[in-house]
Design a protein around this motif. Structure first.
Motif, PDB file in Angstrom:
ATOM      1  N   VAL A  54      36.808 -15.743  19.577  1.00  0.00           N
ATOM      2  CA  VAL A  54      37.192 -16.513  18.387  1.00  0.00           C
ATOM      3  C   VAL A  54      36.680 -15.838  17.111  1.00  0.00           C
ATOM      4  O   VAL A  54      35.968 -14.830  17.185  1.00  0.00           O
ATOM      5  CB  VAL A  54      36.585 -17.941  18.468  1.00  0.00           C
ATOM      6  CG1 VAL A  54      37.192 -18.729  19.600  1.00  0.00           C
ATOM      7  CG2 VAL A  54      35.061 -17.870  18.614  1.00  0.00           C
ATOM      8  N   ARG A  55      36.984 -16.412  15.949  1.00  0.00           N
ATOM      9  CA  ARG A  55      36.410 -15.915  14.689  1.00  0.00           C
ATOM     10  C   ARG A  55      34.918 -16.206  14.705  1.00  0.00           C
ATOM     11  O   ARG A  55      34.485 -17.277  15.154  1.00  0.00           O
ATOM     12  CB  ARG A  55      37.064 -16.622  13.505  1.00  0.00           C
ATOM     13  CG  ARG A  55      38.463 -16.138  13.240  1.00  0.00           C
ATOM     14  CD  ARG A  55      38.844 -16.478  11.824  1.00  0.00           C
ATOM     15  NE  ARG A  55      37.896 -15.897  10.881  1.00  0.00           N
ATOM     16  CZ  ARG A  55      37.808 -16.217   9.595  1.00  0.00           C
ATOM     17  NH1 ARG A  55      38.611 -17.120   9.087  1.00  0.00           N
ATOM     18  NH2 ARG A  55      36.942 -15.634   8.804  1.00  0.00           N
ATOM     19  N   ASP A  56      34.125 -15.285  14.193  1.00  0.00           N
ATOM     20  CA  ASP A  56      32.670 -15.471  14.282  1.00  0.00           C
ATOM     21  C   ASP A  56      32.200 -16.758  13.611  1.00  0.00           C
ATOM     22  O   ASP A  56      31.287 -17.421  14.082  1.00  0.00           O
ATOM     23  CB  ASP A  56      31.919 -14.243  13.730  1.00  0.00           C
ATOM     24  CG  ASP A  56      32.083 -14.072  12.240  1.00  0.00           C
ATOM     25  OD1 ASP A  56      33.073 -14.589  11.670  1.00  0.00           O
ATOM     26  OD2 ASP A  56      31.219 -13.419  11.624  1.00  0.00           O
ATOM     27  N   ASP A  57      32.899 -17.154  12.533  1.00  0.00           N
ATOM     28  CA  ASP A  57      32.499 -18.356  11.790  1.00  0.00           C
ATOM     29  C   ASP A  57      32.638 -19.631  12.625  1.00  0.00           C
ATOM     30  O   ASP A  57      32.004 -20.645  12.332  1.00  0.00           O
ATOM     31  CB  ASP A  57      33.373 -18.513  10.536  1.00  0.00           C
ATOM     32  CG  ASP A  57      33.547 -17.194   9.823  1.00  0.00           C
ATOM     33  OD1 ASP A  57      32.937 -17.020   8.776  1.00  0.00           O
ATOM     34  OD2 ASP A  57      34.270 -16.312  10.363  1.00  0.00           O
ATOM     35  N   ASP A  58      33.507 -19.588  13.655  1.00  0.00           N
ATOM     36  CA  ASP A  58      33.748 -20.783  14.469  1.00  0.00           C
ATOM     37  C   ASP A  58      32.731 -20.929  15.606  1.00  0.00           C
ATOM     38  O   ASP A  58      32.668 -21.967  16.256  1.00  0.00           O
ATOM     39  CB  ASP A  58      35.164 -20.732  15.080  1.00  0.00           C
ATOM     40  CG  ASP A  58      36.229 -20.787  13.997  1.00  0.00           C
ATOM     41  OD1 ASP A  58      35.936 -21.321  12.906  1.00  0.00           O
ATOM     42  OD2 ASP A  58      37.340 -20.278  14.227  1.00  0.00           O
TER      43      ASP A  58
END
Ligand code: ATP
Ligand code: ZN
Length: 300
Positions: A54-58
């Motif tokens: 996933v996106r690292d921010d998630d």
């Protein structure tokens, strides 16, 4: 319980600076998986472990919401989520376990070249562009500074040129991006590196046993990263001096050599890298037949 619920889910960055290192680390822990380029999901073939890409921010949110049991993300992203939730009166439900010694960078404030910066008080009444709103807000609060935070999800470094901000607060490693945008770093807000986090929720005994196993292997991989196995021959009379020269060695094994009373073999795990200079110093102290081997795994 469904079989799929008994499998451990680990959230990793799908594509970016942390991806290769994160996958490599798990492979070194013995996890085998097939990865297809655009898939969000990797099925662990030899352990009850699946990877969610996933996106690292998630990642911190997925672990906090119990969608994933473990996650690997930058401390910057983990801390941002923690502070964002705290500022909303909530508590993040994940624990930080280890720092993983990759993805090193810092969240820093940068000013246009030539600007006068004399410490956090210089930020008073300024506009600061960032993607790290909660972390910056916390920093400003700690230093009792009133400033306007301008949220930008990307391309933060061009905000001053566009007249949208006086300062930026962004991630820096080499500083090349700042330089290219005529900015200079004036203030570190936090140091960061990749960390592994675990959900605070109690897992089933079977799942927790696997998590413990993975974490123990991870610890083993991290411990041996710099380690070397050194073998050498030493005159008995020089043994103390030679052992003292071995970097980060714990109680070396001393073995008699067949047919030689005055020489022994020394085997030692050195917890630090062994450089040519060290070998030359060992040789100078009387050591011979020096051999340095990489260490792949270690279990205490
Ligand atoms: P996505 O959100 O699509 O996953 P991204 O653009 O946010 O990707 P990357 O640039 O790949 O993410 O950075 C991921 C992490 O790598 C950062 O959160 C940070 O922890 C770490 N990192 C290390 N050095 C740097 C750097 N120079 N600039 C940005 N991030 C860095
Ligand atoms: Zn991101």
């Amino acid at each position: 319980m469904k079989t799929s619920e008994q499998r451990i889910k680990i959230a990793l960055q799908k594509s970016g600076r942390l991806t290769d290192h994160s996958l490599d680390l798990l492979a070194r822990c013995g996890l085998m998986f097939t990865r297809s380029k655009d898939k969000l999901f990797c099925y662990g073939e030899n352990m009850p472990v699946d990877l969610l890409l996933v996106r690292d921010d998630d990642i911190p949110g997925l672990v906090s919401d119990d969608v994933c049991d473990l996650g690997i993300a930058g401390l910057n992203v983990v801390q941002e989520k923690r502070l964002e939730m705290r500022q909303q009166g909530k508590t993040a439900r994940f624990e930080q376990i280890y720092a993983l010694d990759f993805g090193h960078c810092r969240l820093a404030i940068a000013a246009p070249e030539g600007a006068d910066y004399a410490g956090p008080e210089s930020l008073h009444d300024s506009r600061i562009a960032t993607s790290y709103v909660a972390t910056l807000r916390d920093f400003l609060q700690v230093h009792d500074i009133q400033a306007e935070i301008v949220y930008l999800s990307g391309a933060v470094e061009i905000a001053p040129q566009l007249g949208r901000a006086d300062y930026i607060c962004d991630l820096v490693s080499s500083g090349a991006t700042l330089l290219a945008n005529q900015l200079c770093e004036v203030q570190t807000v936090m140091e960061s590196e990749a960390v592994i986090i675990q959900t605070s929720q109690t897992l089933s005994a079977a799942k927790q046993a696997w998590v413990n196993r993975i974490l123990q292997r991870l610890d083993g991989v991290l411990q041996v990263r710099e380690s070397k196995y050194v073998m050498l021959h030493a005159p008995r009379s020089a043994l103390d001096r030679i052992v003292a020269l071995l970097p980060g060695a714990e109680s070396p094994t001393v073995i008699p050599l067949e047919g030689s009373d005055d020489k022994v073999a020394v085997h030692a795990v050195c917890r630090e890298n062994v450089f040519w200079e060290t070998l030359e110093n060992l040789q100078g102290a009387g050591a011979s037949s020096l051999l340095v081997l990489p260490v792949e795994k270690m279990l205490a």
